[in-house]
Design an enzyme around this catalytic site. Structure first.
Site, PDB file in Angstrom:
ATOM      1  N   GLU A  59       4.262  -2.654   7.697  1.00  0.00           N
ATOM      2  CA  GLU A  59       5.272  -1.864   6.987  1.00  0.00           C
ATOM      3  C   GLU A  59       5.580  -0.548   7.691  1.00  0.00           C
ATOM      4  OE1 GLU A  59       3.016  -3.612   5.513  1.00  0.00           O
ATOM      5  OE2 GLU A  59       4.270  -4.979   4.347  1.00  0.00           O
ATOM      6  N   HIS A 128       0.177  -6.552  -5.814  1.00  0.00           N
ATOM      7  CA  HIS A 128       1.486  -7.198  -5.685  1.00  0.00           C
ATOM      8  C   HIS A 128       2.353  -6.979  -6.916  1.00  0.00           C
ATOM      9  CE1 HIS A 128      -0.664  -9.548  -2.573  1.00  0.00           C
ATOM     10  NE2 HIS A 128       0.520  -9.783  -2.066  1.00  0.00           N
TER      11      HIS A 128
END
Lengths: 323, 325, 433
Positions: A59, A128
């Site tokens: 990321e 998540h």
């Protein structure tokens, strides 16, 4: 004229239209050609692998690369698949992306979009299921928007891509399949303007993403009991549309903020502070914040639903506690 | 040396200009006339100048904090650098970058404080060049200590994956802030990292030879421009000064320091110019005097420049709107 | 903590003052509220009290010199604490103009309303206004954004009570009884239906209740009466016994048309109230005994001794000091008022007679302690822990012999907790009522 499309399709249309409009726009992220959540479905067929670019898993690398490209003439859209992973790119997002223009005295600009999805409720557990927009509120130079339906998803994403400033676009997983009306013609929405979704006079409720829809449901039910609830979609998490929110509180005298993210230091915390500073004497009751508790998202779907995720009952309780 | 005498003279001037500028500013700092941290590049000017000078103005450079040789090598005028360093309104970033110096005009994109965040940013600039179809290259210049940062890995990955025109120029000055690099880095030669990515590796064992650095960098740049992909350089040198102003350097053994001082890049280049009769002693003195005048003027300009206006603090945050305070 | 002592502004036209006398020497300790320096202006001579506890570290303007309003006169701090004269002097202009300009610009500004027509008021202000029956819209708003603050409400209450202040005389048993009253309908505030009558002790008078009238008057009609021979009441001569006082008190209630009251008595006055409550229970709804007599034999009337050897102002001051845990409580105005009252013809004789009657040979002759359980009304026993006249033990015993009675002890007060711990006493009393 308008059509009914799904939230996920609205996002896809936004990408497709803007990529067609401006060849400098491109999408990059993990599995974007395969579109795990469907956001970028079909784009690679139309625009090719250069402009719909799969990246390795990293990321911070993804955001940093997007920044470099934005600084030097391109208009990238970097995907962070689950908003929890935005924290992996914290330095890039919170410091580099938003500060680069200022640090160079205005010599450079970073016209880029970082787009991601919030949301729990699928039993996916602690890493998540999060909502992370609140964490970036204080970072300078960023515009943080939250799309709560198909109409705003498309309009905001298009506006974000066209903006010369970096924008963080937060969608929500639970809304992906939600249908909504979108105009046929090309349209963009102002990035920093809240919208009053339901007018009312007894209490102001500010809510976004799935919580907006819960709040609307609670408002409808309360109307039958004689309570008039004004529901506001903040649209822009940072900077807040203070004018709209304050005008509403001055009208109703009561405020409840609602978010799926955690209460502590959340979006509601900032809204509360602003309202108490600027409309203290218009308040008839304390401000209430509805949000998740300070625990990791439980892996058990049962616990997640019963103990973690805020729901309509929490919103109703908060409202009635200050009437 | 490929380009001949003119090139060497140019490089010498750039190094000499760097050193004199740093010395003059350091003097002001010691006298308490300016307020920020100085990271001087004394002893490693050849590395920065060699790299910066091998790039075009429209190439993107992402330098370190010890970067004055890079800025000057890339063509930035010292006055603009010093004024910005002092936070003055006439600095290249209107005083808002401070030691984070940048210049769109000269392709110095910006300076990252959290060392290593610029690895992928440099890759992004290279990606941009490739997507736009230009032959611009991007270079991230970093110390050996920064090579351990998280984003080094994806940056190297993506550079190779997409065959990008980016150069990873590592300057190994043997000290990572206040400790010797072998205390915190597990390998002797950082260039070995390039092998793990199958990246073109260019070691420069004598980083105090400005011509060697310049040649190595030029080779990497040419490759990149031809579309042959990224390279990594490891330029071995030594940081004769301390990590930052205010650091006494007690951790650097004096014999080590003096051994390297004897290999000073500027002195060596000067000697070479004389030996090759590129310039006479008189020419050199004239050049040096001219540089010193340029430095004095640059520093005078910076010292006399006003601070940025208060309003400046709140501008350039966004393109599309003003800050809500 | 460092505190500057500045020339105050005692009137809109005051510009300067001359130091008439420093009442404390350099490096002497001072207590907050203690008389510090006497200043003379064109209009008055008055005393500046110490704004904080500490030591008087320096005297910057000596006796005889003149200084303008706001000027720094001295510094109070802990012994040995460093202080910055320049910084303290820096506050001079602010003090000179403080309160004046700001108050003038805000004075008379009616409270602002918000968009929905509600008066802008802080929650505490709103609550206080509601409790006292004040209309927020009629109040001055000096808080932020023109809002009504708690201070504004308190000021309005105090003003309302002050306006209701009355003085008068009633006759009972042929004796003129002077009284001061406050509160009640005259305030326009929400008032309890229970009137309160305050009864002082030996050598006391209505002025004893100065720190309490305003607070009590905010919620109750309150009377403070001078017992015969005391204050401005008549001095019939003869024997000033507890019986006489009790009958006079009853006569006062009749004359005022007070059928049922809360009685609060201090010292000998407590004895009187207790006696009345026992003899005429239908007239007393609540009883408050403050460092009260009549609860046992012990008493130390030594505090009166200085007066016996020579009735002077100095003796009065010494006597008063014995009534407080902190002698600095006794300031000039208290001494003046007491001396003046006791100088009236027949006053001192009345005191002596009362003492001889109630405390012959140094002990209290009548104890009503055993009759306490007869009381059928709520009782509050209030006492100063450092009472040197009637010991706390008396109060505690009375409390334990009365199930349901309440006890309030002021840890740092002497014989007069209603003065020495006035704020806490008032709160406690109001809560009890």
């Amino acid at each position: 004229m308008s059509r009914k499309i799904l939230y996920v399709q609205a996002i896809g249309e936004a990408f497709a239209e803007e990529m067609a409009r401006d060849e400098r726009v491109f999408v990059m992220g993990i599995d974007v050609t395969r579109a795990v959540f469907g956001l970028t479905a079909g784009l690679v067929d139309r625009f090719g692998k250069e402009r719909v670019r799969n990246t390795p898993i990293c990321e911070s690398g993804i955001v940093g690369t997007a920044l470099g490209a934005a600084l030097t003439g391109m208009r990238p859209c970097a995907e962070i698949m689950f908003s929890d992973f935005a924290y992996v790119a914290m330095d890039q997002i919170a410091t580099q992306v938003g500060s680069w223009r200022y640090m160079t005295g205005g010599q450079f600009k970073a016209p880029m979009v970082i787009y991601t999805l919030d949301g729990g409720g699928m039993g996916l557990g602690y890493n998540h299921s999060g909502c992370t927009e609140a964490a970036f509120q204080g970072s300078p130079g960023l515009t943080i928007v939250a799309a709560s339906d198909a109409y705003t998803a498309k309009g905001l994403l298009k506006a974000a891509i066209r903006s010369d400033d970096p924008v963080l676009f937060f969608g929500h997983k639970a809304l992906l399949g939600q249908p909504g009306e979108v105009p046929d013609e090309d349209y963009i929405l102002p990035l920093t303007k809240a919208r009053i979704v339901r007018e009312g006079s007894d209490v102001t409720v500010v809510a976004h993403h799935l919580m907006l829809h819960h709040a609307l449901g609670v408002a409808a039910a309360l109307e039958k009991e004689g309570v008039s609830v004004e529901v506001i979609d903040p649209v822009c998490i940072s900077p807040l549309d203070r004018e709209t929110i304050l005008a509403s509180v001055r009208k109703t005298g009561r405020l409840v903020t609602v978010e799926e993210g955690r209460r502590t230091g959340g979006v509601g915390a900032e809204i509360s502070a602003v309202v108490s500073e600027e409309a203290f004497f218009d308040l008839d009751a304390p401000i209430k914040r509805v949000g998740a508790p300070p625990i990791p998202v439980p892996g058990s779907a049962f616990l997640e639903q019963s103990c973690y995720l805020p729901g309509p009952e929490d919103i109703r309780k908060a409202i009635t506690s200050i009437l | 040396m490929k380009r001949g005498r003119e090139e060497l003279v140019r490089l010498y001037r750039l190094m000499f200009l760097t050193r004199r500028t740093e010395e003059t500013v350091n003097q002001l700092f010691q006298e308490g006339k300016i307020r920020t941290m100085g990271h001087w590049s004394t002893g490693q000017e050849a590395a920065g100048v060699g790299v910066g000078a091998a790039l075009r103005t429209d190439d993107s450079l992402f330098p370190t904090h010890r970067a004055w040789p890079e800025f000057i090598g890339k063509g930035m005028p010292p006055g603009s650098i010093v004024a910005e360093f002092m936070g003055k309104g006439t600095g290249c970033a209107k005083g808002k970058g401070g030691l984070h110096i940048s210049s769109a005009e000269h392709g110095v994109v910006g300076l990252v404080g959290s060392l290593g965040s610029d690895f992928p940013i440099a890759v992004g600039a290279a990606l941009s060049a490739k997507m736009r179809g230009t032959d611009q290259v991007s270079c991230v210049y970093f110390g050996e200590g920064t090579a351990t940062q998280a984003d080094f890995h994806p940056a190297m990955q993506m550079a190779m994956l997409w065959n990008l025109p980016v150069i990873f120029a590592c300057v190994n000055n043997q000290y990572v802030e206040l400790v010797h690099y072998r205390e915190v880095i597990s390998i002797e030669n950082l260039i070995d990292l390039a092998h793990g990515y199958h990246m073109n590796a260019i070691p420069v064992p004598d980083g105090n030879d400005v011509a060697a650095v310049f040649d190595a960098m030029s080779e990497a740049v040419a490759r990149a421009r031809r579309g042959e992909g990224p390279s990594m350089l490891e330029i071995k040198t030594y940081r004769v000064g301390t990590h930052f102003t205010g650091d006494a350097g007690a951790y650097m053994p004096p014999e080590e320091v003096s051994a390297w001082k004897a290999r000073d890049p500027i002195a060596r280049c000067r000697a070479r110019l004389l030996a090759e009769r590129a310039l006479s002693e008189g020419d050199l003195l004239a050049l040096e005097k001219e540089v010193e005048a340029e430095v004095r003027e640059a520093v005078r300009f910076a010292m006399e420049s006003p601070h940025p206006s208060v309003e400046e603090a709140f501008s350039d945050v966004y393109v599309t709107r003003e800050v809500v305070r | 903590m460092v505190t500057g002592v500045y020339v105050p502004r005692w009137g809109v036209t005051m510009e300067k003052a001359t130091i008439a006398a420093w009442l404390v020497k350099k490096d002497e300790p001072v207590v907050k509220g203690q008389d510090l320096v006497e200043l003379e202006t064109e209009k008055i001579v008055n005393v500046v009290q110490a704004p904080a506890d500490g030591v008087l570290r320096c005297i910057l303007v000596p006796k005889g010199e003149t200084a303008p309003v706001g000027a720094l006169l001295g510094v109070i701090s802990e012994a040995g604490e460093a202080f910055d004269l320049e910084a303290l002097r820096g506050a001079e202009t602010e003090i000179q103009t403080a309160g004046l300009g700001e108050r003038l610009s805000r004075a008379g500004r009616p409270a602002e309303k918000n968009q929905r027509g509600r008066v802008r008021a802080s929650p505490p202000a709103r609550k206080a206004a509601e409790e006292h029956g004040l209309d927020l819209a009629a109040l001055e708003g000096t808080g932020p954004e023109g809002s009504v603050s708690r201070d504004d409400v308190d000021r309005a209450i105090a003003t309302a009570v002050a306006r209701s202040l009355e003085e008068g005389d009633k006759t009972a048993e042929g004796v003129l009884l002077h009284y001061v009253a406050a509160g009640g309908e005259g305030t326009g505030l929400k008032t309890s239906s229970l009137p309160v009558v305050l009864v002082h002790g030996i050598a006391g008078n209505t002025l004893l209740w100065q720190a309490n009238l305003s607070a009590i008057g905010a919620r109750h009609k309150v009377f403070a009466v001078d017992l015969p021979g005391h204050g401005r009441s008549g001095k019939p001569g003869g024997r000033y016994s507890i019986d006489l006082f009790t009958r006079s008190l009853l006569g006062f209630l009749d004359a005022c048309g007070l059928e049922r009251v809360a009685l609060a008595g201090h010292s000998l006055g407590g004895h009187v109230c207790l006696k009345l409550a026992l003899e005429r229970p239908e007239r007393v709804a609540r009883l408050v005994l403050i460092d009260s007599g009549g609860l046992g034999p012990e008493i130390d009337v030594g505090f009166l001794k200085p007066m016996l050897s020579g009735f002077t102002r100095e003796a009065t001051e010494t006597m008063l000091r014995g009534l407080f845990a902190n002698p600095a409580m006794v300031n000039r105005s208290m001494v003046d008022a007491t001396f003046e009252a006791l100088s009236r013809p027949g006053a001192w004789e009345a005191v002596r007679s009362a003492v001889e009657s109630a405390v012959p040979r140094g002990i209290q002759v009548e104890s009503l302690a055993e009759r306490l359980p007869e009381l059928r009304v709520p009782v509050l026993i209030a006492w100063g822990a450092r009472d040197a006249v009637i010991p706390l033990a008396r109060g505690k015993e009375a409390h334990s012999s009365l199930p349901g009675a309440e006890l309030w002890v002021a840890e740092n007060a002497g014989h007069c907790p209603q003065i020495e711990a006035a704020s806490d006493f008032n709160d406690r009393l109001l809560k009890f009522l």
